[in-house]
Design a protein around this motif. Sequence first.
Motif, PDB file in Angstrom:
ATOM      1  N   LEU A 145       0.827  -1.214   0.000  1.00 30.05           N
ATOM      2  CA  LEU A 145       0.000   0.000   0.000  1.00 30.05           C
ATOM      3  C   LEU A 145       0.865   1.269   0.000  1.00 30.05           C
ATOM      4  CD1 LEU A 145      -2.764   1.341   0.088  1.00 30.05           C
ATOM      5  CD2 LEU A 145      -2.730   1.130   2.576  1.00 30.05           C
ATOM      6  N   ALA A 363     -12.564   8.235   3.046  1.00 29.94           N
ATOM      7  CA  ALA A 363     -11.952   6.927   2.793  1.00 29.94           C
ATOM      8  C   ALA A 363     -12.350   6.394   1.424  1.00 29.94           C
ATOM      9  CB  ALA A 363     -12.360   5.935   3.885  1.00 29.94           C
ATOM     10  N   LYS A 364     -13.615   6.597   1.060  1.00 26.52           N
ATOM     11  CA  LYS A 364     -14.115   6.136  -0.246  1.00 26.52           C
ATOM     12  C   LYS A 364     -13.410   6.895  -1.367  1.00 26.52           C
ATOM     13  CE  LYS A 364     -17.194   3.466  -2.334  1.00 26.52           C
ATOM     14  NZ  LYS A 364     -16.666   3.572  -3.693  1.00 26.52           N
ATOM     15  N   SER A 367      -9.899   5.619  -1.597  1.00 26.37           N
ATOM     16  CA  SER A 367      -9.890   4.293  -2.221  1.00 26.37           C
ATOM     17  C   SER A 367     -10.082   4.393  -3.728  1.00 26.37           C
ATOM     18  CB  SER A 367     -10.985   3.426  -1.600  1.00 26.37           C
ATOM     19  OG  SER A 367     -10.945   2.119  -2.128  1.00 26.37           O
ATOM     20  N   ASP A 368     -10.977   5.276  -4.169  1.00 23.25           N
ATOM     21  CA  ASP A 368     -11.208   5.460  -5.618  1.00 23.25           C
ATOM     22  C   ASP A 368      -9.938   5.942  -6.308  1.00 23.25           C
ATOM     23  OD1 ASP A 368     -13.823   4.667  -5.263  1.00 23.25           O
ATOM     24  OD2 ASP A 368     -14.644   6.710  -5.257  1.00 23.25           O
ATOM     25  N   ARG A 370      -6.856   5.486  -5.254  1.00 27.58           N
ATOM     26  CA  ARG A 370      -5.877   4.397  -5.243  1.00 27.58           C
ATOM     27  C   ARG A 370      -6.166   3.394  -6.351  1.00 27.58           C
ATOM     28  NH1 ARG A 370      -5.795   3.734   1.352  1.00 27.58           N
ATOM     29  NH2 ARG A 370      -3.879   4.937   1.738  1.00 27.58           N
ATOM     30  N   GLN A 371      -7.423   3.089  -6.560  1.00 25.79           N
ATOM     31  CA  GLN A 371      -7.760   2.129  -7.608  1.00 25.79           C
ATOM     32  C   GLN A 371      -7.459   2.703  -8.994  1.00 25.79           C
ATOM     33  OE1 GLN A 371     -11.371  -0.201  -7.102  1.00 25.79           O
ATOM     34  NE2 GLN A 371     -11.553   0.521  -4.990  1.00 25.79           N
ATOM     35  N   PHE A 399      -7.289  -5.180  -4.210  1.00 23.69           N
ATOM     36  CA  PHE A 399      -7.809  -4.452  -3.056  1.00 23.69           C
ATOM     37  C   PHE A 399      -8.706  -5.370  -2.230  1.00 23.69           C
ATOM     38  CE2 PHE A 399      -6.446  -1.091  -5.731  1.00 23.69           C
ATOM     39  CZ  PHE A 399      -6.248   0.030  -4.941  1.00 23.69           C
ATOM     40  N   SER A 401     -10.890  -4.330   0.392  1.00 29.85           N
ATOM     41  CA  SER A 401     -11.359  -3.104   1.021  1.00 29.85           C
ATOM     42  C   SER A 401     -12.642  -3.325   1.797  1.00 29.85           C
ATOM     43  CB  SER A 401     -11.579  -2.030  -0.049  1.00 29.85           C
ATOM     44  OG  SER A 401     -12.099  -0.868   0.526  1.00 29.85           O
ATOM     45  N   SER A 403     -14.470  -0.554   2.290  1.00 33.39           N
ATOM     46  CA  SER A 403     -15.101   0.741   2.037  1.00 33.39           C
ATOM     47  C   SER A 403     -16.549   0.632   1.555  1.00 33.39           C
ATOM     48  CB  SER A 403     -14.290   1.519   1.004  1.00 33.39           C
ATOM     49  OG  SER A 403     -14.250   0.813  -0.222  1.00 33.39           O
ATOM     50  N   GLY A 419      -6.577   4.532   5.986  1.00 36.84           N
ATOM     51  CA  GLY A 419      -7.788   4.329   5.187  1.00 36.84           C
ATOM     52  C   GLY A 419      -8.439   2.977   5.429  1.00 36.84           C
ATOM     53  N   ASP A 421      -8.290   0.497   2.870  1.00 36.08           N
ATOM     54  CA  ASP A 421      -7.805  -0.429   1.843  1.00 36.08           C
ATOM     55  C   ASP A 421      -6.691  -1.331   2.367  1.00 36.08           C
ATOM     56  OD1 ASP A 421      -9.444   0.658  -0.258  1.00 36.08           O
ATOM     57  OD2 ASP A 421      -8.093   2.385  -0.278  1.00 36.08           O
TER      58      ASP A 421
END
Length: 577
Positions: A145, A363-364, A367-368, A370-371, A399, A401, A403, A419, A421
Amino acid sequence: MLQELAIKNFAIIDELSLSFEKGLTVLTGETGAGKSIIIDAVHLLVGGRGSSEFVRHGEGKAEIEGLFLLDQEQHPCVERAREFGIEIEEGMIILRREISKSGKSVCRINGKLVTISTLREIGGTLIDIHSQHETQELLNETFHLPLLDQYGQQEISTSLVNYEEIYKQYETALSRLKRFNENDQQLAHRLDLIQFQYQEIQKANLQLNEDEELLEEKRKLVNFERLFESLNTSYQSLQGEQRGLDWIGLLMSQLETAAEVDKDMEPILESVQNSYYMLEDAAHSIRDQLDNLEFNPERLNQIESRLNEINQLKRKYGTTIEDILEYSSKIEEEIETIQHRDHHIEELQKELDILQKDLYLEAKQLSDLRQKWAKTLTENIHSELKQLYMDKTIFEVRFHSTSDQYIDEASPIPFRKDGLDNVEFYISTNPGEPLKPLTKVASGGELSRIMLALKTIFSKHQGVTSIIFDEVDTGVSGRVAQAIAEKIYQVSIHSQVLCISHLPQVASMADTHFFIMKETSQGRTRTKVKTLNKEEKIKEIGRMISGVEMTDLTKQHAQELIELAHSIKQGKKSLKG
C-alpha cells in the motif's frame, strides 16, 4: 546529486575521498574489497543505524562527510531543512556524521548539530538506497500500500492528508467515549479523587503571583534591621541642617545670583534646581517608608505558613500557581463531565456518527484514487517487465477493502490511519497459471526485476537526488542481465545512480567506473578506489566475464560490450531529447 564523499577510519577504510558525476557510476571489484562498505558509509551518512563496530580498529572515531548539489530550488530537502532552521545556500548541503568507538553519534547538516532522526528525515530526500534487503520487502504485503501511495502521491497524498485529519478527530472522540464507558466503580473512584483535589485547591484560594509577593515580603521582614538602618541613614544624609539638601539649596541660591550676572549659567542652574526637587521628593518617600516600617513577627509566621501551604500544593498539582489553577480548571471540567455522563455520551455519540460518515466519504474518495492509480501502475509495470524479459508476466494490484460496508451501530467500519484499503500485489509469471500473491510465487531474480521496474517508474517523477543499487542484479545472467543493465541506465537519465554490480553488462553501461581493491601495508588492510580509463575498463570487464585470466577473446568480448553499451546509451539519449 552526491558530489563529494569523504570517509575516514570506517571499517577497513583508513581515508578515502571520492568525487561523483551525474549519470551512472558503477563500483566493481573482488568480493570483500570494500564495495558494500562504501555504501554502508553512505547509508550511515543519511541516518542509518550506527555502531561502534564501524570504527576502524585502533582509531577513536569514524568520520563520514558528503556534499550534495540540489538541481531544483523547490527540492523537498530545502523545505525540510528550513523547518529545522538549517540554511541552504547556492544549492549545496553538507551532511556529516561521526561515530565514536563508544557508539555515540554526532550529526551535522551544513555545520548545524542535528539529531539522527533529523539527519534521517533530510537524508531520505537526497538518497534512495536499494539493496537486496529492500527487494525482500516486496515479500511483506504491508509495504504494498505505501508503494502504491508513493506512486500516485500527486493526487493520493492530498486525499490521504484530508482523511488523516478527520481520523485524528475520530480517534480522539472514540477514546473519550471509551473512557465514559469504563465501569461505574472506576469512574466513582476517579470522581472522588478529583473532587477532593478540586476542593483542596479551591479552599487554598490561590492568587496569581501570590508566592512571589510573599517571598518579597518575607525577605523584607527577615532583613528588617538592615532595611531600617539603611533607610534612616539615607534620610539623615539628605534632610537636616548641614545635610545634603541643605548644601544643594545653598548651591542653588548661589547659582541664582550668578545667573543674574551671566545668562550662560542658567542651564546649570536649571539642572541643579531639577536635581534638588527630585532629591527632596526622594527624601519624602524615604521618610514615608520609615513611617510605615513595622517589624511584625506574627506576620512572618503567617507568611511562612502560607508559603508552606502553597509549596505542598505545588508538589501535588504543578510547579507554579498558574499550573495549579490550570489543573483545577481541568478537573472542574472533568467533574462536570462525569456527573453529567449520560448527556455527554449522547452528545459524543452524535459527534462520532458525524465524524464516521465524513471519514467514510474521505476513505471512499481515497480508495477510488488508489484504484485509479493502481490501474496506471499495473500498465506501467507490464511495460517495464516486458523490457526485462518478463513479457508473459501478469501483475495485478488487488484491493481487500471494507469501504463498501454499510455504516450502522451494529457493524462499525474498522477505520485505520491509512484508510480502509488492504492492498496486495498479485502475479503470475507463467501462462496458464493463476494469479497468486507476489509474496508466495516470485523468485529472487523476479523480485529484483519487479523492484527495478518500480524504481524506473518512480525515478521519473520523484525528487530524490541519488539512487544507489547494491547488488540488485544477483541471480541473473544473459539477456536478462543486459535488460537490467539498460534499465539501470534508464533510471540514471532522471537521477544520479551509484551501482555495485558483478555483471559485465551493467559495468559496460557506466558513465564512470570505480574499481575497488584492497591492499596491505605495514600489517594493516585498507580499501582503495581507482577511477578506470577506457583501457582499464576493458580489462576490468574482461575480468568480470572470465575471471582472473584475460584472453584476446575475452578482451574482444569486453570491447564489444562497451561498444554495444555506447550505442544503446546514444539511442536512449536521443529518445530523451
